[in-house]
Design a protein around this motif. Sequence first.
Motif, short mmCIF file in Angstrom:
data_model
loop_
_atom_site.label_atom_id
_atom_site.label_comp_id
_atom_site.label_asym_id
_atom_site.label_seq_id
_atom_site.Cartn_x
_atom_site.Cartn_y
_atom_site.Cartn_z
N UNK A 137 0.76 -1.20 -0.17
CA UNK A 137 0.03 0.00 0.14
C UNK A 137 0.92 1.29 -0.14
N UNK A 138 1.97 1.31 0.74
CA UNK A 138 2.93 2.50 0.86
C UNK A 138 3.37 2.49 -0.41
N UNK A 139 4.06 1.57 -1.00
CA UNK A 139 4.79 1.62 -2.28
C UNK A 139 4.03 1.94 -3.52
N UNK A 140 2.56 1.82 -3.28
CA UNK A 140 1.69 2.17 -4.68
C UNK A 140 1.15 3.48 -4.31
N UNK A 141 1.18 4.11 -3.02
CA UNK A 141 0.74 5.52 -2.92
C UNK A 141 1.67 6.65 -3.82
N UNK A 142 0.53 7.59 -3.99
CA UNK A 142 1.34 8.73 -4.73
C UNK A 142 2.67 9.21 -4.08
N UNK B 235 8.26 10.42 -4.30
CA UNK B 235 9.62 10.45 -3.65
C UNK B 235 10.45 9.80 -4.54
N UNK B 236 10.25 8.60 -4.94
CA UNK B 236 11.27 7.77 -5.55
C UNK B 236 11.03 7.55 -7.25
N UNK B 237 11.94 7.90 -7.91
CA UNK B 237 11.59 8.23 -9.24
C UNK B 237 11.75 6.80 -10.08
N UNK B 238 11.21 6.58 -11.11
CA UNK B 238 11.08 5.47 -11.75
C UNK B 238 12.70 4.75 -11.75
N UNK B 239 12.83 3.58 -11.37
CA UNK B 239 14.14 2.76 -11.38
C UNK B 239 14.77 3.00 -9.97
N UNK B 240 14.13 3.64 -9.26
CA UNK B 240 14.67 3.46 -7.85
C UNK B 240 14.70 2.14 -7.11
N UNK B 241 15.45 1.90 -6.19
CA UNK B 241 15.41 0.42 -5.76
C UNK B 241 14.34 0.54 -4.63
N UNK B 242 13.72 1.51 -4.31
CA UNK B 242 12.86 1.54 -3.24
C UNK B 242 11.36 1.42 -4.04
N UNK B 243 11.30 1.38 -5.26
CA UNK B 243 10.17 1.47 -6.02
C UNK B 243 9.60 -0.02 -6.00
N UNK C 161 20.44 7.34 -13.14
CA UNK C 161 20.07 8.40 -13.86
C UNK C 161 18.89 9.37 -13.23
N UNK C 162 18.16 8.47 -12.37
CA UNK C 162 16.92 9.02 -11.83
C UNK C 162 17.21 9.38 -10.32
N UNK C 163 18.34 9.79 -9.92
CA UNK C 163 18.44 9.93 -8.69
C UNK C 163 19.64 11.10 -8.30
N UNK C 164 19.57 11.84 -7.47
CA UNK C 164 20.30 13.19 -7.42
C UNK C 164 21.99 12.62 -7.34
N UNK C 165 22.21 11.13 -7.24
CA UNK C 165 23.47 10.63 -7.43
C UNK C 165 23.95 11.05 -8.87
N UNK C 166 23.23 11.29 -9.80
CA UNK C 166 23.56 11.37 -11.14
C UNK C 166 24.78 12.79 -11.06
N UNK C 167 24.52 13.70 -10.22
CA UNK C 167 25.33 14.68 -10.22
C UNK C 167 26.66 14.60 -9.89
#
Lengths: 255, 266
Positions: free
Chosen positions: B28-33, B38-46, B61-67
């Motif tokens: 339920x939590x991971x399906x919530x908006x 918070x976690x963009x597509x590809x996040x390991x927490x998705x 690519x989809x996290x702040x680490x890309x910087x």
Amino acid sequence: MTEIPEHLLRRSAEARARATGAPAAGEGEAPAAAQPDDDDGVTIPRSLLEASQQPGGAPAVAGMAPAGGPAAAGGGVATALPPLMAGPAGNTHRLLTVVKSGSIQDVKASPGDKVHVWPHLLAAEFTAALFITAFTLVFSLFINAPLLELANHNETPNPSKAPWYFLGLQELLTMFDPMIAGVTIPGVALILLAFAPYVDKNPSLRPEDRKFAISVQTIHLMFWAVLVIIGSFFRGQGFNFTYPWDTGLHGIFHL
Amino acid sequence: MANTLESPDTKPKLPQRLQNAQQQAADWMQDSQFWTSIFRPGSIFRKGYTDSPRNRSYVIMNSVLYHLHPVKVKRHAVKVSYTLCLGGLSFFLFILLTITGIFLMFFYRPTDTAAWADIESLHTQVAFGLLVRNMHRWAAHLMVITVFLHMARVFYHGAYKAPREFNWVVGVMLLQLTLLLAFTGYLLPWDQLALWAVTVGTNMMGFTPVFGEQVRFVLLGGQQIGAETLLRWYVLHVLMLPFVIVIFMAIHFWRVRKDGGISGPL
């Protein structure tokens, strides 16, 4: 190509025979018969060109996948249900052209040996971060940072020492005139260090080609390391030379 | 024995039901908006993250680490035996020092009458005060060592050569800034060790020709170390030098990538 069970192959061959009106027996031989050896590597092989122009996709399919063996006949599975938009012979596909690999595909000459940052690099970094945190924490649990008496301008400790990373400089001051020890030597060392890439024109990275640079830098680093060690451990009262095993480190070495 | 066999209509045991409930809550939590925002597509927490080359790319690519990191690096670049992780450790120690330093700032006043007593009461009155001060102190010494070793490592690999010349210059700046940060922090406890170490250190500064005396005067806020010095060095230590070093670090890390990743292999 996946393995297709015998009975399905037979059924598809029968279905195709009904659709094309040709005898079903001929289907099994088609792949073996159409081994193209007219591929000169430049033009489109003649066998493929002809196959694409004649109705009945089976030889073309076999030509495209000559290594498929018996499974190549699986191309006929699609005709098990005659589609609505089928061609005159019931075929649903037509080969327009064959393009040699490399003619329009941009194949990079050397893709390089690369690995994903996640997880290979991030996991290592995370481990290193955990390790250094744990090390600092455990070290801090057992060894306290020094806090001596309140600062007093009227009471000079003997010896008075700079922080350890400046003890090389302080050590130099005991040997040379301040103008040389405090300015010239560290200044030249620092400028040479900063401009090393512009001084060292040797393009090689291999240690065996860089004997001079490596020797100079090693002597340079050892110079400071030895001075810092002498300043830290071998200078006692009045900044005079002493042996730490004679006087002990108490009072002469602080972090 | 027959009655111990599970029949299909038996309710699941409590641990199983708890696990199911936990799974449902997590779903339920991971399906919530909220979560997916918070976690963009590809996040390991998705939900439904699977380990695939495509997702491995998305993690960066989809996290702040890309910087900080590219999606892929040269294989030898992740070998710990090549870098010994020294640059990364220096950066991490800087973060650790920032965190512990902010904690210490809550309990410290940079005046000659209060500073020493604040440190003293930090040891005895503040929960984990001594521990955090210890960590700050030892991490600072450690950072001087790791930055120095990082410099040595880069030199011995010849990594300062083209196209990385300028990043080496930035690195030498960072080494000096690290020393200055350590040195300015050394005065702040305002004990005998701090006072006289800084006295010796700043006396050496006075030997610099032409502007040595002037620089020393500005840094000390007078002819000798006093209350003004403490305030100046405090501001240098907690604000100005960290600000400058962060800018240099940003350039340093950016140039590492722009110059084609780390050097080598030999």
